[in-house]
Design an enzyme around this catalytic site. Structure first.
Site, PDB file in Angstrom:
ATOM      1  N   PRO A  26       0.839  -1.199   0.000  1.00 15.17           N
ATOM      2  CG  PRO A  26       0.013  -1.041   2.163  1.00 15.17           C
ATOM      3  CD  PRO A  26       0.729  -1.966   1.253  1.00 15.17           C
ATOM      4  CB  THR A  28      -0.067   7.749   0.681  1.00 18.71           C
ATOM      5  OG1 THR A  28      -0.751   7.120   1.759  1.00 18.71           O
ATOM      6  CG2 THR A  28      -0.672   9.122   0.441  1.00 18.71           C
ATOM      7  CB  ALA A  61      -3.825   4.641   3.713  1.00 23.53           C
ATOM      8  CG  HIS A 179      -2.578   1.882   7.598  1.00 24.39           C
ATOM      9  ND1 HIS A 179      -1.421   1.553   8.296  1.00 24.39           N
ATOM     10  CD2 HIS A 179      -2.201   2.834   6.693  1.00 24.39           C
ATOM     11  CE1 HIS A 179      -0.412   2.281   7.828  1.00 24.39           C
ATOM     12  NE2 HIS A 179      -0.865   3.062   6.864  1.00 24.39           N
ATOM     13  N   GLY A 180      -2.686  -0.686  10.694  1.00 20.89           N
ATOM     14  CA  GLY A 180      -2.321  -0.557  12.098  1.00 20.89           C
ATOM     15  C   GLY A 180      -0.903  -0.077  12.290  1.00 20.89           C
ATOM     16  CB  ALA A 181       1.801   0.275  10.116  1.00 23.55           C
ATOM     17  CE1 TYR A 184      -0.984   8.425   9.019  1.00 20.59           C
ATOM     18  CE2 TYR A 184      -0.252   6.288   8.224  1.00 20.59           C
ATOM     19  CZ  TYR A 184      -0.239   7.666   8.135  1.00 20.59           C
ATOM     20  OH  TYR A 184       0.516   8.292   7.176  1.00 20.59           O
ATOM     21  N   GLY A 300      12.273  -2.009   2.035  1.00 22.02           N
ATOM     22  CA  GLY A 300      13.435  -1.877   1.173  1.00 22.02           C
ATOM     23  C   GLY A 300      13.987  -3.183   0.642  1.00 22.02           C
ATOM     24  N   GLY A 321       7.242  -1.525  -2.250  1.00 21.30           N
ATOM     25  CA  GLY A 321       6.631  -0.226  -2.446  1.00 21.30           C
ATOM     26  C   GLY A 321       7.220   0.514  -3.622  1.00 21.30           C
TER      27      GLY A 321
END
Length: 381
Positions: A26, A28, A61, A179-181, A184, A300, A321
């Site tokens: 995911p 943004t 997100a 999204h628990g990271a 947030y 990474g 990502g």
């Protein structure tokens, strides 16, 4: 003798068969939901459909309420119009044979009144501001002190996630990720530097984990557990997050998630920025024995390091990502050991438009990265 597991080994994710273990993380991108309505568009559908060779796509997100906006031009899943916009995306991915989960998100204190209807104050578990700044219609602004949620409001937030899960189901997704990271709202309840409540949602490990587990419970009731994942970031310092004993906190939370038989737990490992800001480098291998289900990792990874993580059984899936952002055909490039397009960081969150750039639109740095099979091959961008 058992076959060596690698990125190209298929994986059974509940009733979904993933053709490979290369997951699109995911990300943004701030190219959806133009204006106040936060509605995904055909451009977003094109972007995700370009990347259907992923074993699984996880969307950016996606806000579950109007008071959850951390950044401009990010999408929601709380109105019928937004749900219809996301259906364009899910349909486009499925027409190309792909699989896609929607990530459900509430920014909590990592939001700003200038991005909220009627300038509403952001909410959080406690009245403690996030560290840093965010981009608003009036430029970069520091985060404000949030309003601490009243006890009877917490069930309303959980219901918003439930409604978001129901809307994602209606839009035709294959599942959802909580999204628990990254500091947030779910993470804010979990970690003790952001949660200083004295009620049943604060203090002890059991109480700080309660919000996460109640959220997981309602969303799995909508989807079935095998269509729900959750992302956590034990080493994260983004948005000023920290915990007095991160190993203990996240070990407790991850062990508690065993009760749900989820699709996966998605762990974000320590980045260089986390370590610079005092984060603890907690290896995934620490949590691997604790969690009995599918483990996805991110931070990474290259093809080589991902292969090692899989072959050493430290993970079942690896998400990418920036590499997937710049390489819509990433699994094929990995398979062929082909050169990779370089991600253009200047266009991560929006094109750098000015009068000197002709026809500059949201597609720049978004849907215009070349495929390997393009007649005019370019291996950098």
């Amino acid at each position: 003798m058992s076959k060596t597991i690698d990125l190209f080994t298929p994986f059974e994710l509940g009733s979904l068969t993933l053709p490979n273990r290369v997951v699109m993380a995911p990300m943004t991108r701030s190219r959806a939901g133009q204006g106040e309505k936060k509605i995904p568009t055909t451009l977003n559908a094109e972007y995700y459909a370009q990347r259907v060779s992923a074993g699984l796509i996880i969307t950016e997100a996606t806000q579950v309420s109007p008071l959850s906006t951390a950044y401009a031009n990010t999408p929601g899943i709380f109105t019928a119009e937004q749900t219809a916009g996301w259906k364009l995306v899910a349909d486009a991915v499925h027409q190309q044979g792909g699989r896609i989960f929607l990530q459900l998100w509430h920014a909590g204190r990592v939001a700003h009144p200038l991005l909220h209807p009627e300038g509403a104050t952001p909410i959080g578990p406690s009245a403690i501001a996030a560290q840093g700044q965010t981009f608003t219609p009036q430029g970069m602004q520091p985060y404000v002190t949030p309003r601490a949620l009243e006890l009877d409001e917490i069930s309303e937030i959980i219901h918003q996630f439930q409604q978001g899960a129901e809307n994602a189901l209606a839009a035709g997704f294959d599942g959802v990720e909580l999204h628990g990271a990254f500091g947030y709202l779910i993470d804010q309840f979990l970690q003790d530097n952001a949660n200083q409540r004295s009620d049943r949602y604060g203090g002890s490990l059991e109480n700080r984990t309660r919000f996460l587990l109640e959220m997981t419970q309602v969303v799995t009731q909508v989807w079935g557990a095998k269509r729900v994942g959750i992302k956590l970031s034990p080493s994260n310092t983004y948005n000023g997050m920290a915990d007095s004993n991160a190993v203990e906190t996240f070990s407790y939370a991850i062990d508690a998630l065993n009760a749900f038989d989820l699709a996966y737990v998605h762990l974000m490992e320590a980045s260089e920025a986390d370590l610079r800001h005092g984060g603890q480098k907690i290896p995934t291998s620490l949590f691997r024995p604790l969690y009995k289900g599918t483990l996805m990792v991110n931070c990474g990874y290259t093809k080589a390091t991902a292969m090692t993580a899989l072959s050493e059984n430290n993970a079942d899936l690896v998400s990418f990502g920036n590499l997937f952002l710049a390489n819509p055909d990433l699994p094929e490039r990995f398979r062929l050991d082909a050169p990779l397009n370089a991600p253009d960081s200047a266009t991560f969150y929006a094109p750098p438009c000015n009068d000197s750039i002709e026809n500059c639109g949201f597609e720049k740095g978004y849907t215009d990265y070349p495929f390997l099979q393009s007649p005019t091959l370019e291996h950098s961008h």
